[in-house]
Design an enzyme around this catalytic site. Sequence first.
Site, short mmCIF file in Angstrom:
data_model
loop_
_atom_site.label_atom_id
_atom_site.label_comp_id
_atom_site.label_asym_id
_atom_site.label_seq_id
_atom_site.Cartn_x
_atom_site.Cartn_y
_atom_site.Cartn_z
N LYS A 153 0.86 -1.18 0.00
CA LYS A 153 0.00 0.00 0.00
C LYS A 153 0.90 1.24 0.00
CE LYS A 153 0.00 1.47 4.62
NZ LYS A 153 -0.32 2.67 5.28
N ASP A 191 -1.60 -5.87 3.05
CA ASP A 191 -1.89 -4.96 4.14
C ASP A 191 -1.46 -5.72 5.39
OD1 ASP A 191 -2.87 -3.54 6.25
OD2 ASP A 191 -4.80 -3.09 5.33
N HIS A 192 -0.34 -5.33 5.96
CA HIS A 192 0.24 -6.18 7.00
C HIS A 192 -0.68 -6.32 8.21
CE1 HIS A 192 1.58 -2.24 8.50
NE2 HIS A 192 1.54 -2.80 9.69
N LYS A 228 -1.85 -9.99 11.14
CA LYS A 228 -1.67 -10.07 12.59
C LYS A 228 -2.58 -11.16 13.16
CE LYS A 228 -0.08 -5.37 13.29
NZ LYS A 228 1.15 -5.67 14.04
N GLU A 266 -1.22 5.76 17.22
CA GLU A 266 0.24 5.70 17.12
C GLU A 266 0.81 6.74 18.08
OE1 GLU A 266 1.61 5.02 12.75
OE2 GLU A 266 0.01 6.49 12.72
N ASP A 281 -3.73 7.18 4.90
CA ASP A 281 -2.69 6.31 5.44
C ASP A 281 -3.26 5.16 6.26
OD1 ASP A 281 0.11 5.76 5.80
OD2 ASP A 281 -0.10 6.42 7.88
N HIS A 312 -6.05 -0.09 6.25
CA HIS A 312 -6.08 -0.93 7.46
C HIS A 312 -7.47 -0.98 8.09
CE1 HIS A 312 -1.86 -0.94 7.11
NE2 HIS A 312 -1.59 0.16 7.78
N LYS A 323 -1.86 10.21 15.09
CA LYS A 323 -0.45 10.19 15.49
C LYS A 323 -0.30 10.98 16.78
CE LYS A 323 1.94 9.41 11.18
NZ LYS A 323 2.51 8.15 11.65
#
Lengths: 514, 380
Positions: free
Chosen positions: A172, A201-202, A206, A240, A259, A264, A364
């Site tokens: 991505k 999409d990591h 998970k 984050e 982002d 995600h 963030k």
Amino acid sequence: MLNTRTDNPLTAGINITHTPQPCTLVIFGGGGDLTRRKLLPAVYNQALEGELPANFAVLGFAIEKMDDSKYREFARKGIEQFSRNPLDKAFWADFEKRFHYLQGSFDDPEAYVELKRRLEEIDSNFGIPGNRVFYLAIPPALIETCVCQLKAAGLVRPVGDHGAFSRIIVEKPIGRDLESARKVNATLCNNFDEQQIYRIDHYLGKETVQNILAMRFANAIFEPLWNSKYIDHIQITVAEEEGVGTRAGYYDTAGALRDMIQNHILQLLSLIAMEPPWIMDADVIRDHRQNVLNCLRPVTSENFDRHVVRAQYGPGFHHGEDVPGYRREAGVSQDSVTETYVALKLFIDNWRWSGVPFYIRTGKRMPKRASEIAIQFKSVPPILFNANHDHPLEPNVLALSIQPNEGLSLRIATKLPGAKLRIFPVKMDFRYGSTFGEQSPEAYERLLLDVMAGDATLFMRRDAVESSWAWVDNILNIWASSRTRWIPEYSAGTWGPLEADRLIESDNRKWRLL
Amino acid sequence: MAAAMIQQANIPKIITQPLKRVHIADIETELGMLWGQFDRESGGGHTVMRACMSNLIIYCDTAEEAAVVSQEIPTIVDVHPARVLLLIGDGHPSDGSLEALISIYYAPLEDGWQVCAERIDVVASPAATERLPSVARSQLMGDLPTTLWWASRRPPPEAGEVFFQLAELANQIIYDNMGWINPIKGVSAMTRWVAAQQNEQVVYNLAWRRFAVWRKLLGQMLDPQITPNALESLRVIEISHGPHALPMTWLLVGWLASQLNWQPVDGKRLSNSELIWKFHNNQHEIKITAKRLPQGEPLLYRLLLDWSHATSENRLCFERLDNDRIGIVEALSTIPAHVFAAQIPERATLVSAQLAHRNRDKIFENALKSANAMAAVFQP
């Protein structure tokens, strides 16, 4: 394609659900940060744990000047620094021989001729039957060039000819809006079959994310409650603690919506909200996820203010240290209106979820790194134990923690010991790490094996990417049409702006304290 | 503080307490008291959680076997939280014919503790061994699967009633034929017993998991796309193994025979350290020799496969290089030299991994049948 499950009796019964097949992993951007921090350590860990196919090699392809020897050193350093298993020197001494490097420019056809030659050499040396996984760990602008050059060089084998396979992994972001995403997808699909494309999409790799399906469909107690009759609302938080860091160049042109939300979070949402698939098949599961995206209620200019909040972090404290506001970060324009925080209220207009709000927030410079999906159930009737209107019982919450500690918890009400009838909420906590002891593999490890095994379940299909962009584009367009240069601010180290609190509190609900 | 009374187990993540002697009838109550005592002494106020996935009955013949198993329990419950019943059949109770001891294992969490195992030891004198199943029956937790890990060095059926009764309590039986004194007789007895079972009980030999890496490597390197025609053309296999690894070798050959449809036609002992089997695959004969090395670990050390014919020489030779690696020996192989990670898992790791596998493994059962057929044609 080699089907080791049926053609080879000796592989029968060995890890039936996952059989990574012999291949060479070709990493475009093989000298880059993602490769060093994630991909090479993932490969190493899987090799160390015996998960990789015996016939396997890596070829890094990038512009940086290196040879095989330097590349092995590059890989070793990355593994030493970022692998979850420490470097085993004896093992590495042999394993490093599988790492190769080719220097070349991605737009140079000659480089692809050499790439093909090197790959054939590797096939011969390592007994690999021509299978290739191309991993594009490169900036999005280079995707088209690389994909077209691969095709032109004859490195893309067609699907279904029962020969070797070619698969491509694309990182991505796929585009920065619907139009550009369509363009990237068109380029990919003109050169590869959709079956060969793995949009990674990591987050989907998970453990807890995968456990969403297991929890929902392997337990009888949740699914009957999984609807608007019993669920009050759902909160998804991806917080984050870092600021923009070294990613300012990209981030200032993207923002939190692009982002985090477009990929995600909408993928998490689709897993949480999907209908039960009838089989654990990649396309069936992806069809069901897609149906959720199809039902997302569009954000319009009429309901916009009640459904969307954006904000930017200002100066504040992070773990007690002064940190600058976003506009003071290196590489960020001083009048940037890029959002570093987004809160959304969205609805899925289908039978199951009618009227259930999904509150989403991501930002963030939050107080801590935490990703969670919380399903808050409706309160019990205001009688018996819940009869005290001044102190209503806290409703049940099922919280799926995605990071940093993967696991799930359930908040239930219990009676406190003693003669009085006092009810107290107790959190029953399950954590992968402490219950099963084993370190869960990194998301990239799982996903790389999936590609080698040809399992696309945890990857995004073209329609999912485009649907999520179509939904996100509504918000982007409204922002773009707004002439204001003002954006709400929240202090770094806090949970977001007041506007976000108002968004949820206007519905008599609250953001969860993580 | 609990820290004063706890002792660190082998794995620092898992903490345990010294075993406490209790009356058998009071085991459940005493375990509850241990929980409460632990909560109070750890400062209180934290929720002590219990995660539990299985009942694990472990049977040992002797205190020495039990001492080894005892060291392995933290590794097992770290991965697979369980109620552990460690039964010692030929023990020396300090008083009477049966003695019970209890303890708990726990792991620190950020904001509390998690009990990951309760351990109940029951020591029986030789005369009281057959009473152990009745104790086990009363101590199992409901709603959870039960596994019997037969940690004795005797083949299970040789133990008679104590094994048969414990097996009835279990959904899964784990045994390990490494180190059996008469492996040929043991393989035969165990295979007959497995064949006689009519239910869906899972029976599992740790040797099967121990050589999983060999199965994987053979499967991948002999794959038709990598080495065309190798599987159907195999004619000679030479196996070198360490002491006590004959049962594992036997099972490996059984697996090859069952998967490749080889029928055993003959088997005999060439010397004290060498056996030979002959098979037929309806086209040609396959000769397999197994040679015991004078020293080493109970492992497979070398495997040479030959599918040469008149016009071409085709050989592949694997060799264990050390405890962590298996290599292809280049000089003897048509395939380029490679080295593969092949760590030898500890027994506790094998057990903990197997606890989570609750389905019958048909491939293993077929290998076992073939191993039995090999025993039937064997001339000792």
